[in-house]
Design a protein around this motif. Structure first.
Motif, PDB file in Angstrom:
ATOM      1  N   GLU A 136       3.482  -5.784   4.044  1.00 49.39           N
ATOM      2  CA  GLU A 136       4.575  -5.126   4.763  1.00 49.39           C
ATOM      3  C   GLU A 136       5.255  -4.077   3.895  1.00 49.39           C
ATOM      4  O   GLU A 136       5.518  -2.955   4.329  1.00 49.39           O
ATOM      5  CB  GLU A 136       5.603  -6.169   5.231  1.00 49.39           C
ATOM      6  CG  GLU A 136       5.176  -6.874   6.513  1.00 49.39           C
ATOM      7  CD  GLU A 136       6.005  -8.125   6.802  1.00 49.39           C
ATOM      8  OE1 GLU A 136       5.585  -8.919   7.654  1.00 49.39           O
ATOM      9  OE2 GLU A 136       7.072  -8.291   6.143  1.00 49.39           O
ATOM     10  N   ALA A 137       5.487  -4.468   2.650  1.00 48.44           N
ATOM     11  CA  ALA A 137       6.148  -3.535   1.729  1.00 48.44           C
ATOM     12  C   ALA A 137       5.301  -2.282   1.537  1.00 48.44           C
ATOM     13  O   ALA A 137       5.811  -1.157   1.494  1.00 48.44           O
ATOM     14  CB  ALA A 137       6.404  -4.218   0.388  1.00 48.44           C
ATOM     15  N   SER A 153       1.304 -16.437   1.863  1.00 48.28           N
ATOM     16  CA  SER A 153       2.752 -16.220   1.874  1.00 48.28           C
ATOM     17  C   SER A 153       3.178 -15.097   0.921  1.00 48.28           C
ATOM     18  O   SER A 153       4.231 -14.504   1.087  1.00 48.28           O
ATOM     19  CB  SER A 153       3.484 -17.520   1.542  1.00 48.28           C
ATOM     20  OG  SER A 153       3.043 -18.005   0.292  1.00 48.28           O
ATOM     21  N   THR A 154       2.385 -14.801  -0.079  1.00 50.17           N
ATOM     22  CA  THR A 154       2.702 -13.665  -0.948  1.00 50.17           C
ATOM     23  C   THR A 154       2.157 -12.393  -0.339  1.00 50.17           C
ATOM     24  O   THR A 154       2.740 -11.311  -0.455  1.00 50.17           O
ATOM     25  CB  THR A 154       2.006 -13.803  -2.329  1.00 50.17           C
ATOM     26  OG1 THR A 154       1.783 -15.167  -2.602  1.00 50.17           O
ATOM     27  CG2 THR A 154       2.791 -13.113  -3.407  1.00 50.17           C
ATOM     28  N   VAL A 204      -2.639  -1.544   4.776  1.00 44.09           N
ATOM     29  CA  VAL A 204      -2.232  -0.233   5.287  1.00 44.09           C
ATOM     30  C   VAL A 204      -1.199   0.368   4.342  1.00 44.09           C
ATOM     31  O   VAL A 204      -0.273  -0.313   3.915  1.00 44.09           O
ATOM     32  CB  VAL A 204      -1.606  -0.375   6.696  1.00 44.09           C
ATOM     33  CG1 VAL A 204      -1.195   0.989   7.221  1.00 44.09           C
ATOM     34  CG2 VAL A 204      -2.569  -1.049   7.642  1.00 44.09           C
ATOM     35  N   PHE A 205      -1.377   1.623   4.031  1.00 41.08           N
ATOM     36  CA  PHE A 205      -0.386   2.316   3.217  1.00 41.08           C
ATOM     37  C   PHE A 205       0.494   3.169   4.126  1.00 41.08           C
ATOM     38  O   PHE A 205       0.049   3.620   5.174  1.00 41.08           O
ATOM     39  CB  PHE A 205      -1.077   3.221   2.200  1.00 41.08           C
ATOM     40  CG  PHE A 205      -1.766   2.467   1.098  1.00 41.08           C
ATOM     41  CD1 PHE A 205      -1.110   2.228  -0.098  1.00 41.08           C
ATOM     42  CD2 PHE A 205      -3.058   2.007   1.255  1.00 41.08           C
ATOM     43  CE1 PHE A 205      -1.732   1.542  -1.131  1.00 41.08           C
ATOM     44  CE2 PHE A 205      -3.696   1.313   0.229  1.00 41.08           C
ATOM     45  CZ  PHE A 205      -3.028   1.082  -0.969  1.00 41.08           C
ATOM     46  N   ARG A 206       1.720   3.387   3.689  1.00 43.15           N
ATOM     47  CA  ARG A 206       2.545   4.300   4.486  1.00 43.15           C
ATOM     48  C   ARG A 206       1.993   5.716   4.327  1.00 43.15           C
ATOM     49  O   ARG A 206       1.723   6.412   5.291  1.00 43.15           O
ATOM     50  CB  ARG A 206       4.012   4.257   4.061  1.00 43.15           C
ATOM     51  CG  ARG A 206       4.923   5.043   5.023  1.00 43.15           C
ATOM     52  CD  ARG A 206       6.370   5.000   4.591  1.00 43.15           C
ATOM     53  NE  ARG A 206       6.569   5.639   3.308  1.00 43.15           N
ATOM     54  CZ  ARG A 206       6.755   6.961   3.149  1.00 43.15           C
ATOM     55  NH1 ARG A 206       6.800   7.747   4.180  1.00 43.15           N
ATOM     56  NH2 ARG A 206       6.899   7.472   1.949  1.00 43.15           N
ATOM     57  N   ALA A 228       7.629   0.686   0.534  1.00 47.06           N
ATOM     58  CA  ALA A 228       8.533   0.106  -0.458  1.00 47.06           C
ATOM     59  C   ALA A 228       7.824  -0.149  -1.789  1.00 47.06           C
ATOM     60  O   ALA A 228       8.423  -0.610  -2.742  1.00 47.06           O
ATOM     61  CB  ALA A 228       9.120  -1.199   0.076  1.00 47.06           C
ATOM     62  N   VAL A 229       6.529   0.142  -1.825  1.00 47.44           N
ATOM     63  CA  VAL A 229       5.754   0.008  -3.061  1.00 47.44           C
ATOM     64  C   VAL A 229       5.178   1.383  -3.386  1.00 47.44           C
ATOM     65  O   VAL A 229       4.638   2.057  -2.513  1.00 47.44           O
ATOM     66  CB  VAL A 229       4.606  -1.011  -2.857  1.00 47.44           C
ATOM     67  CG1 VAL A 229       3.634  -0.971  -4.015  1.00 47.44           C
ATOM     68  CG2 VAL A 229       5.161  -2.397  -2.649  1.00 47.44           C
ATOM     69  N   ASP A 230       5.340   1.817  -4.646  1.00 45.20           N
ATOM     70  CA  ASP A 230       4.806   3.129  -5.025  1.00 45.20           C
ATOM     71  C   ASP A 230       3.355   3.041  -5.468  1.00 45.20           C
ATOM     72  O   ASP A 230       2.563   3.942  -5.235  1.00 45.20           O
ATOM     73  CB  ASP A 230       5.614   3.710  -6.196  1.00 45.20           C
ATOM     74  CG  ASP A 230       7.069   3.904  -5.843  1.00 45.20           C
ATOM     75  OD1 ASP A 230       7.331   4.482  -4.769  1.00 45.20           O
ATOM     76  OD2 ASP A 230       7.946   3.458  -6.624  1.00 45.20           O
TER      77      ASP A 230
END
Ligand code: ADP
Ligand code: MG
Length: 708
Positions: free
Chosen positions: A374-375, A367-368, A396-398, A380-382
């Motif tokens: 997704e983030a 759940s974490t 997967v990274f953006r 949404a995560v640097d």
């Protein structure tokens, strides 16, 4: 896919005639140096492992003295008449058989003897040829458990020269010889992968003849690293190593890099939040990194710096530069503890600078994990700090711009190659290492990586007072700790890895025993940390030590990486003589991080050999990691520096970097030339070189080739 001709070599040793489960176990222990891996299971011994188990000496059975002229020691072969048998009176005493020639007498000694067998082998009054190691006992010569007992007819069969392998108890030389010979017999016909001109010039034999020659030395010189057979095999290994590294490097460089130039806004905020200013060496490294990231090529850089030299902040600033350019970053640590440690250092700074940071170690609940992934995928995560869990398929990274691998020499080359290959894409790569290895060695480990070195220690570091003491003075050590604890000090106590003993003792058992003893001296103040504990338990113990609830942390070498408790000022290392110097240096670096005066106490088990004592002396004399590494290399040789199980570094099977540095240089050029002409190893020599890569288990590299 591995060429099928090689399959017999990669089969279990059980496939060889005469090797059953029991013998396989003994051989595995001998060849691999350990019975089971740390998880308690073990991979089966393969035929190839036996082939690479090379002799270290040569027995010469040509020495045939008369009994009156027996030497003080060494292997002799004597021609004697068997005399009286003296069976032992009790179980402990040996069975003795007297023998003589016309000049003197000799006893043969057997423990746990089978009388019937000995009566048959050594009939009174008959002549026998006896070969074995001579010993003197109360002024009389004896041979215990002779290697050979032969009749006059059998004498011709006695090998005059016999290779000696590093042995463990419970295995007769003949049995090992036979196993290795059958392993050699499975060698398929192999195409030549070396340049014929080089072979001719050096007078090197083919691979198969070289292997046979190495296992059947005829003269002591043939055991030397520069004998043609050994040199050939060493060169094969070095070429495989350099080819693999070049392939990985090419793979990483193949994808065109991109220009990553931040505007400095995040870095400025981090710098402003730092309670110190950067050292000159840190600034220099950052400039080199920024130069690489700002160029169109992919960065492939090694950041080498001693323990405590401040690599983490350099990594963070590099990651911040990527974030400024809108890219994501990953910091990969070899262990969970280390990943969390990095997070702790980095988090407050990242927050101050507005960097969005996350952690992924494979321990997160589903759940974490899901929202986190997704983030990351959305951008949404640097910055993600984690373990190799970061390289799982569903991560997967953006847009991943920079991967920092903190290896603290825990990733083997194999793992690192896999990680690097997986990181893929265009991401820049920075590898951090605290192993101060000399240049020649770094070439074999990292190939042609660019290197930045942090040679300067941050200001305000206290020198560490290093002392060497016998473990027999344990009482004084405990009293010293008691005094220190009453002044609020905190200490580490490191127990060594123990080779798994017959009785099942292992490093955990040793640490547990020490923990119990110290807990008696300091009730309620001692914690225990070892590799087989659950992560949550480890965290709990670490937290209590950090908070000062515990004064003493007993640990196996798991604490070597990643523990940062500035209040700890005492490091005790038990059986320090068993550790590599680089590792001792790492351990020592765990103290001296705060304002307090720090001490490192190296406990040894007497008696201490000359080399061991010289090595510990170096630890007392200097805190310079590079100097320590060079000296360690000089005293022990590259094989050992690289090869110890504890260092985690890969070892070469044949090559000796110290003696064969010249070959390494040639192999480097050769590898570059080969790949320039035949980039995917598709020519006939290329195909043969693929075999070489398999034989030295550089399979990861083969996977980087286009099919062919
Ligand atoms: P390494 O990873 O190279 O062993 P770290 O990055 O963990 O070293 O740094 C060790 C400690 O030194 C950390 O507590 C860090 O905050 C501190 N440090 C780093 N750079 C400096 C500096 N320039 N001046 C003072 N302290 C520093
Ligand atoms: Mg660090």
């Amino acid at each position: 896919m591995r060429p099928s001709e090689l399959n017999p070599l990669f089969a279990s040793a059980l496939s060889l005639p005469g090797i059953g489960a029991k013998l396989e176990r003994v051989l595995a222990k001998l060849v691999r140096g350990t019975g089971t891996d740390r998880g308690g299971s073990r991979a089966p011994l393969r035929v190839l492992d036996l082939i690479w188990h090379l002799p270290t000496g040569l027995i010469d059975r040509s020495l045939r003295p008369k009994l009156a002229g027996l030497p003080r020691s060494g292997i002799v072969t004597v021609d004697v008449v068997i005399g009286r048998h003296r069976p032992s009176g009790n179980r402990r005493a040996p069975y003795r058989v007297e023998c003589h020639d016309d000049t003197g007498s000799l006893s043969l000694v057997f423990f746990h003897a089978h009388a019937d067998y000995l009566r048959r082998m050594l009939p009174e009054g008959e002549r026998r040829l006896i070969s074995g190691r001579i010993e003197w006992f109360s002024g009389s010569p004896q041979i215990a458990h002779p290697d050979y007992i032969l009749t006059a007819e059998e004498m011709a069969a006695l090998p005059l020269l016999e290779p000696v392998y590093p042995l463990t108890a419970g295995l007769a030389p003949k049995v090992l010889r036979k196993a290795i010979t059958s392993a050699l017999d499975t060698l398929p016909h192999l195409p030549e992968w070396q340049d014929p001109a080089l072979l001719a010039q050096r007078r090197w034999p083919s691979f198969t003849s070289a292997l046979r020659a190495v296992h059947e030395p005829a003269r002591p010189e043939e055991l030397q690293a520069d004998s043609p057979a050994r040199a050939r095999l060493a060169y094969d290994e070095l070429l495989a190593n350099q080819l693999a590294l070049s392939l990985v490097r090419r793979q990483l460089k193949r994808a065109k890099g991109r220009v990553t130039a931040g505007d400095g806004r995040i870095r400025d905020r981090i710098m402003a939040a730092l309670p110190y200013s950067l050292t000159g060496a840190q600034r220099m490294a950052l400039a080199e990194i920024a130069g690489d990231m700002g160029s169109g090529d992919r960065m492939l850089r090694l950041l080498q710096g001693d323990v405590g030299s401040g690599k983490t902040v350099v990594a963070l600033l590099a990651l911040a530069a990527a974030a400024e350019a809108g890219l994501q970053g990953a910091l990969v640590a070899p262990t969970e503890i280390l990943a969390r440690q990095h997070l702790e250092t980095i988090e407050p700074l990242a927050q101050a600078a507005g960097l969005r940071i996350a952690v992924l170690t494979g321990r997160e609940s589903a759940s974490t994990r899901k929202p986190l992934l997704e983030a990351m995928a959305m951008g949404a995560v640097d910055l993600v700090v984690g373990t190799h869990a970061l390289f799982q398929d569903d991560v997967v990274f953006r847009d991943l711009g920079l991967v920092v691998i903190d290896e603290q020499h825990r990733f083997g080359v194999h793992q690192r190659l896999a990680l690097q290959a997986k990181a893929g894409g265009k991401a820049d790569m920075l590898v951090m290492s605290a192993t101060p290895i000399p240049r020649t060695l770094s070439l074999t480990l990292y190939g042609d990586m660019d290197i930045s070195r942090l040679t300067e220690k941050p200001a305000g570091r206290q020198p560490i007072d290093t002392r060497v003491t016998s473990i027999e003075r344990m009482d004084e050590v405990i009293e010293g700790l008691r005094r220190a604890f009453s002044n609020g000090a905190r200490a580490y106590w490191v127990c060594p890895l123990v080779e798994e003993a017959e009785d099942g003792a292992d490093d955990r058992a040793a640490a547990e025993a020490r923990y119990r003893a110290l807990e008696q001296a300091f009730p309620g103040r001692v914690g225990l940390l070892h590799g087989r504990m659950k992560a949550a338990e480890k965290d709990m113990v670490m937290a209590r030590f950090k908070a000062g609830e515990l004064s003493l942390l007993v640990a196996t070498t798991v604490i070597e990486v990643g523990v940062n408790v500035p209040e700890a000022t005492i490091m005790v290392v038990e059986n320090a003589e068993r550790f590599g110097l680089a590792q001792l240096h790492q351990l020592r670096g765990r103290v001296g991080r705060g304002a307090g005066h720090s001490t490192c106490l190296l406990l040894y088990q007497p008696p201490l050999s000359g080399t061991a004592s010289a090595r510990l002396k170096i630890m007392r004399q200097t805190e310079d990691g590079f100097l320590i590494a060079e000296e360690d290399l000089r005293l022990r040789g590259a094989g050992e520096v690289l090869g110890t199980r504890q260092s985690g570094l890969p070892s070469f099977r044949v090559a000796d970097i110290e003696q064969q540095g010249e070959l390494l240089a040639i192999a480097r050029k050769d590898a570059a030339l080969v790949l320039e002409k035949d980039p995917d190893l598709t020519t006939s020599r290329g195909q043969a070189l693929r075999m070489l890569l398999y034989l030295f288990e550089r399979d990861e590299a083969v996977r980087l080739l286009r099919a062919g």
